[in-house]
Design an enzyme around this catalytic site. Structure first.
Site, PDB file in Angstrom:
ATOM      1  N   PRO A  59       0.823  -1.204   0.000  1.00  0.00           N
ATOM      2  CA  PRO A  59       0.000   0.000   0.000  1.00  0.00           C
ATOM      3  C   PRO A  59       0.859   1.256   0.000  1.00  0.00           C
ATOM      4  CG  PRO A  59       0.020  -1.021   2.177  1.00  0.00           C
ATOM      5  CD  PRO A  59       0.747  -1.952   1.267  1.00  0.00           C
ATOM      6  N   ASP A 111      -2.253   2.777   2.350  1.00  0.00           N
ATOM      7  CA  ASP A 111      -1.745   2.835   3.708  1.00  0.00           C
ATOM      8  C   ASP A 111      -2.058   4.232   4.230  1.00  0.00           C
ATOM      9  OD1 ASP A 111      -0.501   2.009   5.936  1.00  0.00           O
ATOM     10  OD2 ASP A 111       1.498   1.838   5.065  1.00  0.00           O
ATOM     11  N   TRP A 146       3.543   0.371  10.173  1.00  0.00           N
ATOM     12  CA  TRP A 146       4.097  -0.748   9.412  1.00  0.00           C
ATOM     13  C   TRP A 146       3.471  -2.082   9.814  1.00  0.00           C
ATOM     14  CZ3 TRP A 146       7.983   3.080   8.550  1.00  0.00           C
ATOM     15  CH2 TRP A 146       8.373   3.156   7.208  1.00  0.00           C
ATOM     16  N   GLN A 174      12.343  -0.865   1.637  1.00  0.00           N
ATOM     17  CA  GLN A 174      11.317  -1.697   2.265  1.00  0.00           C
ATOM     18  C   GLN A 174      11.870  -3.022   2.794  1.00  0.00           C
ATOM     19  OE1 GLN A 174       8.518  -0.497   3.048  1.00  0.00           O
ATOM     20  NE2 GLN A 174       8.770   1.377   1.898  1.00  0.00           N
ATOM     21  N   TRP A 221       8.296  -2.609   4.699  1.00  0.00           N
ATOM     22  CA  TRP A 221       7.185  -3.496   4.376  1.00  0.00           C
ATOM     23  C   TRP A 221       7.606  -4.957   4.195  1.00  0.00           C
ATOM     24  CZ3 TRP A 221       4.844  -5.198  -0.626  1.00  0.00           C
ATOM     25  CH2 TRP A 221       3.544  -5.701  -0.440  1.00  0.00           C
ATOM     26  N   LYS A 252      19.347  12.456  -3.715  1.00  0.00           N
ATOM     27  CA  LYS A 252      18.066  11.911  -3.322  1.00  0.00           C
ATOM     28  C   LYS A 252      16.977  12.969  -3.526  1.00  0.00           C
ATOM     29  CE  LYS A 252      16.502   8.904   0.276  1.00  0.00           C
ATOM     30  NZ  LYS A 252      16.619   8.360   1.600  1.00  0.00           N
ATOM     31  N   LYS A 259      11.164  16.660  -0.965  1.00  0.00           N
ATOM     32  CA  LYS A 259      10.355  17.876  -1.049  1.00  0.00           C
ATOM     33  C   LYS A 259      11.165  19.069  -0.557  1.00  0.00           C
ATOM     34  CE  LYS A 259       5.855  15.886  -0.163  1.00  0.00           C
ATOM     35  NZ  LYS A 259       4.854  15.768   0.876  1.00  0.00           N
TER      36      LYS A 259
END
Ligand SMILES: [Zn+2]
Ligand SMILES: [Zn+2]
Length: 1018
Positions: A47, A86, A554, A591, A595, A628, A631
């Site tokens: 998700p 999620d 998580w 992840q 996840w 990287k 924002k």
């Protein structure tokens, strides 16, 4: 007739039309339904966390998720796939805090948890729509209508069930421990969250502190001047919490005499400190320092801070701080002599090692920092945030002559993965899941999983499992799945609730949640409503209140294999019907600790087995400079810009093929443009070439297999095509879309630059003979097969080709390329020898072009002779056969063949040589008057053809060509009139340019003057 296709194309426009077609005809749902009854193929959608606008990396992951089930569907698998969202956790809370202009837990509570959580919910739904839009636009085929969402009561109930299962197995416990704690967010973080927030090159103080020894007798320390133990730290704010110093028991310590004092530190580390003005006066073993007493830097008694002592495990008792307090030196195996002084400052309130030492040595426990990271008590720096307190702590110590030296150090330090506040390792109560109890099974389960790229298995993921620690999974926050644990106010007993029914039956008061539940209204299991429910203690009959924590988001996402189906309350069959475990999951490499880990941990704890079989693990997307995207830096690329400009297929193709999936990639939108031109446009040009001539010749494909072609080029390209089908099938079956895509790219390049280029004249010629039909059949078959091979990768372009090439000719064929079967190779058409021969011929051509460019002669200028040297007799025979193709491609009249070693000897001032390890060529560069005249004729043809296009003529239109020119050009034209007429479809050539031509243009060609005019013959 095929729909006419221009050579100019707007891929984004085509894609919009294809999207509308899919929607109108419900192609996605039908593609799934059509395979019902076939073997299941299960994809779990990791998700997406919906806390901001979708960024490029979301699309990156989704296109890799998309390609495999599309392929499996075409292979006959039943692959329904449900999207997921999620929706809980810090990321969402943080976004809302920003919107409200607040930044602390007290402010949230003042605002009201109900209103705060309502905003979190709205925030989620706002971005959810944005996610759906871009994912659908990029061709991500998922069932969005039935998407699972972690905030729903059903989902939460499944999570409660899971926690209760673990509770019953003894895997859930509350521990008083040092936990990574974000002082801004006011909550513990799990190790996998911490793993995401390390920053290199963090600058911190590097300071040496003097601790004054009060009792020198024990270690027979000198008595004539004060003695200080010298310790090093990078966190001065922890010094008020110091309650011990640790030394390495078996290391040598030196006693250094200075003007006013003695310093004690490890012998091995002393030289590095360059203690000018000090000399060594003695050595002792670390263990002799054990028990030596020293004066606290800050006596808690003087600053109004509690002094506690370790009692039984996990608990502390409050002690009265005496006015005169001394601490002592302890021995620790953990003391290393790698940096610092070999004297380690211990503050049991901070850091795992310190806490454990505190327990072991029954040290005092002094906590001078609150959960917001602010200094408590009445220190000169009270009320400051820890990092801001650092300079003030040092100033204070300096004024008391306890600061020996100060500097700064750059090291790696963990920050909050969401708010970027430096984390504190803070002793506190947190709820844990005992993952270490199943560590061996976590590791053995990993053996059953296939990883792409492979190195993740024993690398990043394997290491993570090997170093497993218990999962700190409670969060002292608001927007999350509530921890379903209640505590008795009277006797302290805990109870874990595993379902809404159980909650309802045990509740002792009537609350909003229960009212809604009994009235069948939309249920909200979130805080603060759930907090109102009180239970009756089964042990003492007392009142039980919920532990106010929520759980790690998580945990939510890791519970999706069953929680998305509201298991086990509904869908109990998922364990048997192929929905568990997943065949395939895909996410980015971070992840492994997020996840991938939470999925694996929860599945192992509950079901004692892994819940996914194959993983594609993607590298990170960086910006064009290799940084990287974030924002904060403002370098995030939003996928809409790219898709609007170049189309989704171009972006998809770039993401599949630009580099191996596991590698980090620097994203530059210009590369998508480049991919579009290099691959998609090349294919489009072949396609539009085919359609144009097929329409002129009224070519009708047959539904019957066409007879095996005689022409070597046809046989070659069919051989390559069938090999391609085998390779793409194998690569996709092995979860390597990158390899598959690159093979397709190579094929399309050969199709365009060898097959079509060398076959062009077969389509141009006027008679409709068997050879021409063979060329049409072959090219048609290549394009149709390509549309099916490309369907999982570039679903839009594949559809466009399929609709025009297949559906228009065969109305009974499947309505969409995505309802078609994946191509099956005809192994009898694969001819390895032919492939090798053509590869060699192509290589000779590239050497020939290199030789021409070395000599500075354009390909349009014919040359007399080329010598080609190869390494074997069989290669020589192959080239003999293919000589006409090579000569035509290189525009050379004659070819001599020989061996590679002869090539070098041919070099001469009129002969240009280029060779490599495979072959060599020597071209004769002399340009005779006749060759020059022929070259001129070609130059004229080239310009006339460009003018035909500018004038907007159809490919089959006949023209009259008019010219006025210098004598040399006139002579060339008359010598090569037939050639020029044939190439330009001119019925006549006239040597003056009248005013009524359709187009006239003036040129300078090799210094000669030329005026051309064209007029269509009507
Ligand atoms: Zn934080
Ligand atoms: Zn009780």
């Amino acid at each position: 007739m095929f729909k006419p296709v221009g050579s100019r194309v707007s891929f984004p426009q085509i894609e919009e039309a294809v999207l509308a077609f899919w929607k109108q005809h419900d192609i996605f749902n039908r593609s799934v339904a059509a395979r019902q009854g076939g073997p299941r193929f299960m994809l779990y959608d990791g998700p997406a966390t919906v806390n901001g606008s979708p960024a490029l990396h979301h699309v990156f992951v989704s296109v890799f998720k998309d390609v495999i089930p599309r392929y499996k569907t075409m292979k006959g698998f039943y692959a329904p796939r449900i999207a997921g969202w999620d929706t809980h956790g810090l990321p969402v809370e943080l976004e809302v805090e920003k919107k409200l202009g607040i930044s602390s837990k007290p402010q949230i509570e003042q605002y009201g948890i109900d209103r705060f959580n309502e905003m979190c919910r709205q925030n989620v739904y706002k971005y959810l729509a944005e996610f759906e839009d871009i994912l659908k636009r990029t061709g991500y085929w998922m069932d969005f209508d039935n998407a699972y969402i972690t905030l729903s009561p059903d989902y939460i109930e499944s999570c409660w069930w899971a926690i209760r299962q673990m509770w019953d197995k003894g895997f859930v416990y509350q521990g008083y421990r040092v936990t990574p704690h974000c002082p801004r967010c006011g909550t513990s973080l799990s190790s996998h969250e911490v793993a995401q927030g390390y920053k290199e090159n963090t600058e911190d103080p590097s300071v040496y502190i003097k601790f004054k020894v009060t009792d020198k007798s024990l270690a027979k320390l000198p008595d004539d001047k004060p003695v200080f133990l010298l310790a090093w730290t990078t966190t001065p704010w922890t010094l008020p919490g110091n309650t011990a110093l640790a030394v390495a028991p078996d290391a040598d310590y030196v006693i250094m005499r200075g003007e006013n004092e003695y310093l004690v530190l490890a012998a091995r580390l002393a030289p590095a400190l360059k203690l000018d003005g000090y000399e060594e006066t003695g050595r002792i073993l670390g263990k002799t320092l054990s028990g030596v007493k020293y004066q606290p830097l800050f006596n808690p008694h003087d600053f109004g801070v509690e002094r506690r002592a370790f009692a039984t495990e996990g608990t502390l008792t409050v002690q009265k701080p005496p006015k005169h307090l001394s601490y002592r030196v302890i021995c620790g195996e953990f003391v290393t002599l790698e940096d610092g002084t070999g004297v380690v400052h211990i503050a049991p309130a901070f850091g795992e090692v310190d806490f454990e030492a505190g327990k072991e040595w029954e040290l005092d426990f002094v906590q001078p920092v609150d959960l917001q990271g602010k200094m408590t008590g009445s220190y000169p720096f009270s009320g400051k945030f820890v990092k801001d307190a650092d300079p003030l702590v040092l100033e204070d110590l300096g004024s008391r002559d306890l600061l020996f030296r100060r500097g700064t150090v750059k090291h790696t330090y963990p920050f909050c993965w969401r708010c970027e506040t430096p984390l504190l390792y803070y002793a506190k109560t947190t709820w844990y899941i005992r993952t270490t109890a199943v560590k061996e099974r976590l590791i053995s389960g990993n053996e059953e999983i296939s990883w792409y790229p492979e190195h993740i298995k024993y690398g990043r993921f394997g290491d993570w499992l090997a170093n497993n620690i218990d999962w700190a999974f409670s969060r002292e926050r608001y927007w999350g799945t509530p921890l379903p644990v209640w505590r008795c106010e009277k006797c302290g007993a805990f109870e874990c609730i595993g379902s809404v029914n159980e909650l309802e039956s045990k509740a002792m008061n009537d609350t909003l949640v229960l009212q809604k539940l009994t009235k069948g209204l939309e249920l909200d299991l979130h805080r603060p409503y759930i907090d109102e429910i009180l239970l009756k203690c089964t042990k003492c009959g007392g009142k039980m209140k919920r532990v106010p924590d929520v759980i790690d988001c998580w945990f939510d996402s890791g519970a999706m294999p069953f929680a998305q189906n509201h298991y086990p309350f509904d869908n109990r069959s998922i364990m048997e019907d192929g929905r568990f475990p997943a065949d395939f999951i895909c996410e980015a490499v971070d992840q492994t600790r997020g996840w991938f880990y939470s999925l694996h941990a929860i599945s192992t704890l509950l079901f004692d087995r892994p819940c996914f079989k194959n993983v594609i693990c993607l590298g990170h997307i960086l910006d064009a400079k290799g940084e990287k995207m974030s924002k904060r830096k403002g370098n995030v690329v939003y996928p809409w810009e790219v898709v609007k400009k170049y189309g989704a297929d171009a972006l998809r193709w770039y993401l599949y093929t630009a580099s191996a999936p596991g590698n980090p990639r620097q994203f530059d939108a210009r590369q998508v443009d480049e991919v579009s031109r290099r691959f998609l446009s090349t294919l489009w040009n072949v396609y539009s070439f085919f359609v144009m001539y097929a329409n002129i010749d009224k070519y009708q494909p047959s539904s019957e297999p066409f007879p095996p072609p005689e022409a070597e080029l046809d046989r070659w390209v069919l051989s390559e095509l069938n090999q391609l089908v085998v390779d793409v099938d194998a690569s996709l079956a092995a979860y390597s879309p990158t390899e598959a895509g690159r093979k397709i790219e190579t094929f399309v390049d050969g199709l365009s630059n060898w097959y079509v280029r060398r076959s062009r004249r077969r389509f141009w010629k006027s008679e409709n003979d068997a050879d021409k039909l063979s060329a049409y059949n072959t090219l048609y078959h290549c394009l149709v097969t390509l549309s099916k091979l490309l369907a999982p990768f570039t679903p839009f372009l594949a559809e466009e080709l399929y609709q025009n090439l297949v559906r228009s000719a065969f109305p009974d064929s499947p309505e969409s390329v995505h309802l078609a079967d994946f191509p099956v190779a005809d192994a009898t058409l694969i001819d390895k020898q032919l492939a090798d021969d053509n590869r060699l011929a192509m290589h000779i051509c590239s050497l020939g072009r290199a030789a021409r460019s070395k000599a500075g002669i354009k390909v349009r200028q014919p040359l007399a002779e080329i010598f080609v040297g190869v390494k074997s007799e069989s290669e020589r025979r192959a080239l003999e056969r293919m000589a006409p193709l090579i000569l035509e491609e290189l525009n050379i009249k004659e070819m001599q063949l020989g061996m590679l070693e002869q090539v070098a000897g041919k070099e001469d001032k009129s002969v240009c040589v280029v060779s490599d390890a495979v072959a060599g060529v020597a071209i004769l560069c002399e340009i005779t008057a006749e060759l020059e005249a022929e070259g001129m004729a070609r130059e004229i043809v080239h310009r006339a053809q460009t003018m035909r296009r500018s004038a907007g003529y159809d490919i089959a239109d006949h023209i009259i060509l008019y010219y006025e020119a210098d004598a040399f050009i006139m002579q060339s034209l008359s010598s090569f009139a037939d050639y020029v007429m044939q190439e330009t479809l001119a019925d006549d050539i006239a040597d003056s340019v009248p005013d009524d031509v359709d187009l006239k243009e003036e040129f300078k060609v090799s210094g000669y003057h030329l005026l051309l005019g064209v007029k269509k013959v009507t």
